[in-house]
Write a protein that holds these residues in place. Structure first.
Motif, PDB file in Angstrom:
ATOM      1  N   ALA A   1      21.933  27.371  19.030  1.00  0.00           N
ATOM      2  CA  ALA A   1      20.690  26.608  18.895  1.00  0.00           C
ATOM      3  C   ALA A   1      20.719  25.383  19.798  1.00  0.00           C
ATOM      4  O   ALA A   1      19.731  25.055  20.467  1.00  0.00           O
ATOM      5  CB  ALA A   1      20.491  26.196  17.442  1.00  0.00           C
ATOM      6  N   ALA A   2      21.867  24.713  19.832  1.00  0.00           N
ATOM      7  CA  ALA A   2      21.979  23.506  20.658  1.00  0.00           C
ATOM      8  C   ALA A   2      21.917  23.858  22.141  1.00  0.00           C
ATOM      9  O   ALA A   2      21.268  23.161  22.925  1.00  0.00           O
ATOM     10  CB  ALA A   2      23.281  22.786  20.337  1.00  0.00           C
ATOM     11  N   THR A   3      22.560  24.930  22.526  1.00  0.00           N
ATOM     12  CA  THR A   3      22.588  25.292  23.945  1.00  0.00           C
ATOM     13  C   THR A   3      21.212  25.715  24.440  1.00  0.00           C
ATOM     14  O   THR A   3      20.779  25.315  25.522  1.00  0.00           O
ATOM     15  CB  THR A   3      23.594  26.444  24.177  1.00  0.00           C
ATOM     16  N   LEU A   4      20.545  26.535  23.653  1.00  0.00           N
ATOM     17  CA  LEU A   4      19.241  27.034  24.095  1.00  0.00           C
ATOM     18  C   LEU A   4      18.095  26.123  23.662  1.00  0.00           C
ATOM     19  O   LEU A   4      16.934  26.392  23.958  1.00  0.00           O
ATOM     20  CB  LEU A   4      19.009  28.446  23.565  1.00  0.00           C
TER      21      LEU A   4
ATOM     22  N   GLY B   1      30.660  18.175  24.241  1.00  0.00           N
ATOM     23  CA  GLY B   1      31.700  18.229  25.261  1.00  0.00           C
ATOM     24  C   GLY B   1      31.105  18.508  26.634  1.00  0.00           C
ATOM     25  O   GLY B   1      29.963  18.991  26.744  1.00  0.00           O
ATOM     26  N   PHE B   2      31.872  18.239  27.654  1.00  0.00           N
ATOM     27  CA  PHE B   2      31.383  18.476  29.023  1.00  0.00           C
ATOM     28  C   PHE B   2      31.078  19.963  29.225  1.00  0.00           C
ATOM     29  O   PHE B   2      30.077  20.336  29.838  1.00  0.00           O
ATOM     30  CB  PHE B   2      32.443  17.990  30.025  1.00  0.00           C
ATOM     31  N   GLY B   3      31.945  20.814  28.679  1.00  0.00           N
ATOM     32  CA  GLY B   3      31.745  22.260  28.814  1.00  0.00           C
ATOM     33  C   GLY B   3      30.447  22.708  28.155  1.00  0.00           C
ATOM     34  O   GLY B   3      29.703  23.525  28.701  1.00  0.00           O
ATOM     35  N   THR B   4      30.183  22.171  26.983  1.00  0.00           N
ATOM     36  CA  THR B   4      28.945  22.513  26.276  1.00  0.00           C
ATOM     37  C   THR B   4      27.731  22.065  27.081  1.00  0.00           C
ATOM     38  O   THR B   4      26.737  22.785  27.203  1.00  0.00           O
ATOM     39  CB  THR B   4      28.923  21.816  24.892  1.00  0.00           C
TER      40      THR B   4
ATOM     41  N   LEU C   1      38.802  12.861  33.137  1.00  0.00           N
ATOM     42  CA  LEU C   1      38.163  13.337  34.373  1.00  0.00           C
ATOM     43  C   LEU C   1      36.673  13.002  34.377  1.00  0.00           C
ATOM     44  O   LEU C   1      36.118  12.566  35.387  1.00  0.00           O
ATOM     45  CB  LEU C   1      38.350  14.854  34.504  1.00  0.00           C
ATOM     46  N   VAL C   2      36.027  13.232  33.229  1.00  0.00           N
ATOM     47  CA  VAL C   2      34.587  12.958  33.142  1.00  0.00           C
ATOM     48  C   VAL C   2      34.331  11.471  33.374  1.00  0.00           C
ATOM     49  O   VAL C   2      33.439  11.089  34.134  1.00  0.00           O
ATOM     50  CB  VAL C   2      34.025  13.412  31.773  1.00  0.00           C
TER      51      VAL C   2
END
Lengths: 193, 392
Positions: A163-166, A75-78, A15-16
């Motif tokens: 840590a990666a998200t923020l 990932g796309f969600g991340t 899909l991506v």
């Protein structure tokens, strides 16, 4: 097989890739897959329905705009999560929430060492009472602390993912979580029933 | 980080299963002996559950539709390489760079004085000169390693921003430009002769180096101190004189070669500096800037009226001062506060190796580390001077 089931069966990577190539239907399918998760985290940070609606839309529009540059390292969600937290926290800054919340100030208790160690009263609180207090106190915490509590407590993310998200250091994850939990605890203990 | 913060961070990591096995076992032993800590662990667990189970309202049924409707009016960007993150506060970037640069060079920083307050650097200049006059004559050359009587200014805790070196005070006649960034005064480039008197350059002895290394400051111990940099500049000057005495053709070739080497070295140095500045900017933006902002936000939220929000910082500062007095007294040093009301102290130590001891003591001080959180608001500057205690 319905159209929905068929879409479900297509892998996220496919899909991506299709959405990156300009297939809008593919992107719409991605929206449908992730909208609830994005809604949940944004709401937990903003705690305001209208604001959450606005920001969730911004998150997906931003993802759509930037999708050609998405390289799939996470990932796309991340990636969406990262956009969601960034947007939500920016939204808080824009609204100068700090100023309005300062008006509802509390006593400066969290910064003092407790005089005598005391047992947590949480066991004595009914679950519904604790939930109500937590809800009120979460609204008063700085948004960044709500964000990290959301990632850890609600989403169960490991420190590395937080840590990666923020986009913060691992050590900061640890210290920020400690501060956020301590502040929440102090607030809940003091919150009137 | 004070003891409470350290334990809280360990507790958070323990609760989340993010402590390495060895540390977790050690922390469990700590938990066994501390009922308050166990109560906190239980409380955090209960709060975590409550956060997890908190009911989140459902999104509006037409949200997906609203999003997809807007996709048509959203232009898409072309694929491009990832750009570096934009600094959240662009004005802090030059400030951080200035701080880092100064720190790396072992140069001294000083907080800008509010109008009407007498310049602390000026007072310190008097102090420093006075001390150097009282020192044995050989010490004023600043060529030897620190020993009794020599003046050493030392950055105690550059990392925490707690303690900073004193700038070599600019002579009053030199209207040195003041760097506007970050509210710090950039050190003026004082003439060399005056520098030697007013700021006898510090150097590092093997003994101090070993002491620092034993205390876990290996990196800092290995870093060139201002005196060493000063000497290397002198080396360059000597080599330049030698080149001037060489035959013209050879001198020209040699000069060209040296110019190239110097240019390369300068470029490499600048790149290295920039890399370190970038790391520092990242660290500050990640921890220093953001964390302090959140913490202050929380203290404001929970604090008394706006104008008293720094009251707790003042309390911390009192604690810091008490600890400082105790530490300095234990080292047979003296402590002076040159300007009343200004949170800066001049510490005078009798032995060079005590610099490391003081540094170590302060780095372990919870209250001092706490105080650094408010440095921008209150400021706490320590100047360490190694000189014989003045007879008063």
């Amino acid at each position: 097989m319905t159209i929905d089931e068929a879409t479900e069966a297509v892998s996220e990577e496919t899909l991506v890739a299709r959405a990156q190539a300009g297939d809008r239907d593919a992107f719409e399918a991605l929206v449908a897959r992730h909208v609830d998760a994005v809604w949940r985290v944004v709401w937990r940070v903003l705690r305001h329905r209208q604001d959450t609606e606005d920001v969730v839309q911004e998150v997906f529009l931003s993802a759509y705009r930037n999708l050609p540059g998405f390289r799939g390292e996470a990932g796309f969600g991340t990636w969406l999560h990262r956009i969601a937290f960034t947007r939500a926290l920016n939204h808080v800054e824009r609204k100068a929430e700090k100023a309005s919340r300062a008006a509802r100030s509390l006593e400066d208790e969290s910064l003092r060492e407790p005089q005598t160690p005391h047992a947590s009263p949480f066991e004595e609180l009914a679950a519904s009472e604790l939930a109500a207090r937590v809800k009120r106190c979460l609204e008063r915490l700085p948004a960044a602390w709500r964000a990290i509590l959301t990632l850890r407590e609600a989403e169960g993310k490991p420190y590395e993912a937080i840590a990666a998200t923020l986009e913060i250091a691992l050590g900061t994850v640890r210290s920020r979580l400690a501060r956020a939990r301590d502040a929440l605890k102090t607030c809940v203990e003091e919150e009137p029933s | 980080m004070n003891e409470r913060e350290r334990r809280d961070e360990l507790l958070a990591a323990y609760l989340d299963g993010e402590l390495p096995a060895g540390e977790a076992a050690a922390f469990e032993r700590e938990l066994e002996q501390d009922a308050a800590l166990r109560a906190k662990l239980d409380a955090w667990r209960a709060l975590g559950r409550a956060v997890r189970e908190e009911e989140v309202p459902a999104p509006p049924a037409d949200l997906t539709e609203r999003i997809t409707r807007r996709l048509g009016e959203t232009p898409r960007k072309a694929a491009s390489p990832k750009r570096p993150r934009r600094a959240r506060r662009p004005w802090l970037v030059p400030a951080a760079a200035a701080v880092v640069t100064a720190g790396l060079l072992g140069v001294v920083l000083w907080r800008a004085e509010p109008p009407g307050v007498e310049s602390v650097p000026k007072l310190l200049q008097e102090e420093t000169i006075g001390a150097s006059e009282s020192a044995p004559p050989s010490d004023t050359t600043g060529e030897d390693s620190p020993k009794t009587g020599e003046i050493v200014t030392s950055e105690l805790r550059a990392e925490s921003g707690m303690v900073r070196d004193v700038p070599p005070p600019a002579p009053e006649t030199s209207a040195a430009p003041v760097s506007p960034e970050a509210g710090f005064l950039a050190p003026a480039e004082a003439p060399a002769a005056e520098k030697k008197v007013a700021h006898a350059p510090p150097s590092i002895t093997e003994e101090v180096k070993r002491e620092l290394e034993s205390l876990g400051y290996a990196a800092e111990a290995g870093e060139a101190l201002p005196a060493q940099k000063e000497r290397s500049r002198e080396d360059v000057a000597v080599k330049r004189s030698e080149a001037e005495l060489a035959p013209p053709a050879a001198a020209a070739a040699d000069a060209a070669k040296k110019a190239k080497v110097a240019a390369d070295s300068k470029r490499a140095g600048a790149e290295d500096m920039e890399r370190r500045a970038q790391r520092e900017r990242a660290r500050r933006s990640e921890y220093g800037e953001a964390e302090e902002r959140y913490f202050q936000e929380w203290s404001v939220l929970r604090g008394p009226p706006q104008d008293e929000r720094w009251a707790w910082a003042a309390r911390e500062q009192e604690d810091a001062e008490a600890l400082l007095r105790k530490t300095v007294a234990s080292l047979d040093g003296t402590l002076k506060r040159p300007v009343q009301g200004e949170p800066a102290w001049v510490v005078t130590l009798a032995r060079a190796e005590d610099v490391a001891r003081l540094r170590y003591a302060l780095s372990k001080a919870g209250s001092l580390s706490m105080n650094t959180k408010d440095e921008r608001a209150k400021g706490l500057h320590l100047i360490v001077r190694v000189a014989p205690p003045t007879e008063e």
